[in-house]
Design an enzyme around this catalytic site. Structure first.
Site, PDB file in Angstrom:
ATOM      1  N   THR A  86      24.522 -20.864  30.674  1.00 36.11           N
ATOM      2  CA  THR A  86      23.695 -21.776  29.877  1.00 36.11           C
ATOM      3  C   THR A  86      24.233 -23.206  29.832  1.00 36.11           C
ATOM      4  OG1 THR A  86      24.884 -21.071  27.878  1.00 36.11           O
ATOM      5  CG2 THR A  86      22.809 -19.937  28.401  1.00 36.11           C
ATOM      6  N   LEU A  93      31.593 -23.212  34.571  1.00 31.82           N
ATOM      7  CA  LEU A  93      30.827 -22.564  33.520  1.00 31.82           C
ATOM      8  C   LEU A  93      31.495 -22.814  32.175  1.00 31.82           C
ATOM      9  CD1 LEU A  93      28.573 -20.633  32.566  1.00 31.82           C
ATOM     10  CD2 LEU A  93      30.119 -18.725  33.099  1.00 31.82           C
ATOM     11  N   LEU A  94      30.789 -23.467  31.265  1.00 33.47           N
ATOM     12  CA  LEU A  94      31.330 -23.782  29.945  1.00 33.47           C
ATOM     13  C   LEU A  94      30.845 -22.815  28.876  1.00 33.47           C
ATOM     14  CD1 LEU A  94      31.032 -27.677  29.833  1.00 33.47           C
ATOM     15  CD2 LEU A  94      32.971 -26.283  30.583  1.00 33.47           C
ATOM     16  N   SER A  95      29.635 -22.290  29.039  1.00 28.83           N
ATOM     17  CA  SER A  95      29.084 -21.410  28.018  1.00 28.83           C
ATOM     18  C   SER A  95      28.041 -20.510  28.657  1.00 28.83           C
ATOM     19  CB  SER A  95      28.447 -22.228  26.882  1.00 28.83           C
ATOM     20  OG  SER A  95      28.031 -21.388  25.825  1.00 28.83           O
ATOM     21  N   SER A  96      27.881 -19.328  28.080  1.00 27.93           N
ATOM     22  CA  SER A  96      26.916 -18.378  28.630  1.00 27.93           C
ATOM     23  C   SER A  96      26.373 -17.494  27.525  1.00 27.93           C
ATOM     24  CB  SER A  96      27.572 -17.514  29.721  1.00 27.93           C
ATOM     25  OG  SER A  96      28.579 -16.694  29.156  1.00 27.93           O
TER      26      SER A  96
END
Length: 324
Positions: A86, A93-96
């Site tokens: 996300t 990738l920082l957030s998912s």
């Protein structure tokens, strides 16, 4: 055709299919009450856009795309039993949003009861906090914290759009949220190299802490502010690392001399990650062979005073090593 009403119908249908898929997986066998929460909370409102890996990079899917087919792909993807990227920055990738069946299993293993106060470490999209708020029937019982103000702001917007109002705090999750303590349950949705001492200190005795650790999920029972202990669940788990205090994992040791079948085995790599260099790779391999490739649930973690250690089978047994 293709307006919001059509998307809402598609979302409801896709959500029902997801609930059925999670049901078949057995993820909430420990606490089937979570079925109703997953059926009620609209995941697509928490992922207005997300990224899907394609050859050469990522494709952005979003709910306001001018093409109807693209909007429908976005909705269907939002209800896939898969993690969704996300927030990306320079390819990192920082957030998912985690895989829903894994979320369901973690929530069930948290053993939440009516009236519990819950702290979530890692706000993400806000979806997990919404599930907790729905289950408890009172948003004020739920606190979610994240270091990134952009993440907490978007989580707050998503939660408001879905009709849930937990406390969303911008701060270092490793330090907990002492101003809203004590908690009955603490759930982390990001990977850590160790258990922050602030967490058991902010839990009531008998409280439960569930967190990713060393490619697994450990569940600790809090005895008092300085003593917590518990075992790993059977499942592997890979999460975005916690940023902030205590957020750096040690470098993996070299694997020279370890047979390839062990190097490529998930359970051996879990043992290696859990040993944190206290066992060199050859020692870890000897233990792994001697104990017949022990599964995750045979391992545990103990925090007591200034000490922390990992162990196999028994906290006071022969196989134990420091885990600071």
């Amino acid at each position: 055709m293709g307006g919001h009403e059509d998307l809402d119908r598609l979302a409801a249908s896709a959500r029902a299919e997801l609930v059925h898929e999670i049901e078949l997986s057995g993820a909430w066998t420990a606490d089937p009450v979570w079925r109703e929460a997953f059926h009620a909370v609209p995941r697509h409102l928490f992922v207005p856009y997300y990224y899907v890996g394609v050859r050469g990079g990522y494709e952005r899917r979003w709910g306001e795309h001018p093409d109807r087919d693209a909007r429908e792909r976005w909705v269907r993807g939002a209800y896939a039993d898969a993690p969704l990227a996300t927030r990306m920055r320079d390819g990192e990738l920082l957030s998912s949003s985690s895989q829903p069946s894994l979320m369901a299993m973690m929530l069930a293993e948290l053993h939440v009861t009516d009236g519990d106060r819950v702290l979530e470490i890692g706000a993400g999209t806000g979806y997990n906090a919404a599930l907790l708020a729905h289950r408890l029937g009172d948003g004020d019982l739920v606190t979610t914290v994240d270091l990134d103000p952009e993440i907490t702001e978007s989580a707050r917007r998503h939660l408001t759009a879905a009709g849930y109002h937990p406390a969303v705090v911008t701060g270092d999750g490793a330090r907990g949220v002492p101003e809203r303590a004590p908690y009955d349950r603490i759930l982390a949705t990001c990977a850590l190299p160790s258990i922050p001492r602030a967490w058991p200190a902010q839990c009531r005795p008998g409280g439960r802490i569930l967190t990713p650790l060393a490619t697994g999920l450990v569940v600790l029972t809090v005895r008092d502010a300085e003593h917590a202990e518990g075992r790993f669940l059977h499942t592997p788990a890979y999460f975005v690392p916690l940023r902030g205090a205590d957020g750096r994992a040690p470098e993996a040791p070299g694997l020279g001399g370890v047979p390839r079948r062990a190097r490529e085995n998930d359970l051996f790599r879990f043992l290696l990650a859990l040993s944190r260099g206290s066992l060199d790779p050859q020692e870890a391999y000897a233990l792994w062979e001697r104990e017949d490739a022990p599964r995750r649930e045979r391992f545990g973690i103990t925090l007591r005073g200034a000490r922390a250690w990992a162990w196999l089978d028994d906290p006071e047994g022969p196989y134990a090593w420091p885990f600071a």
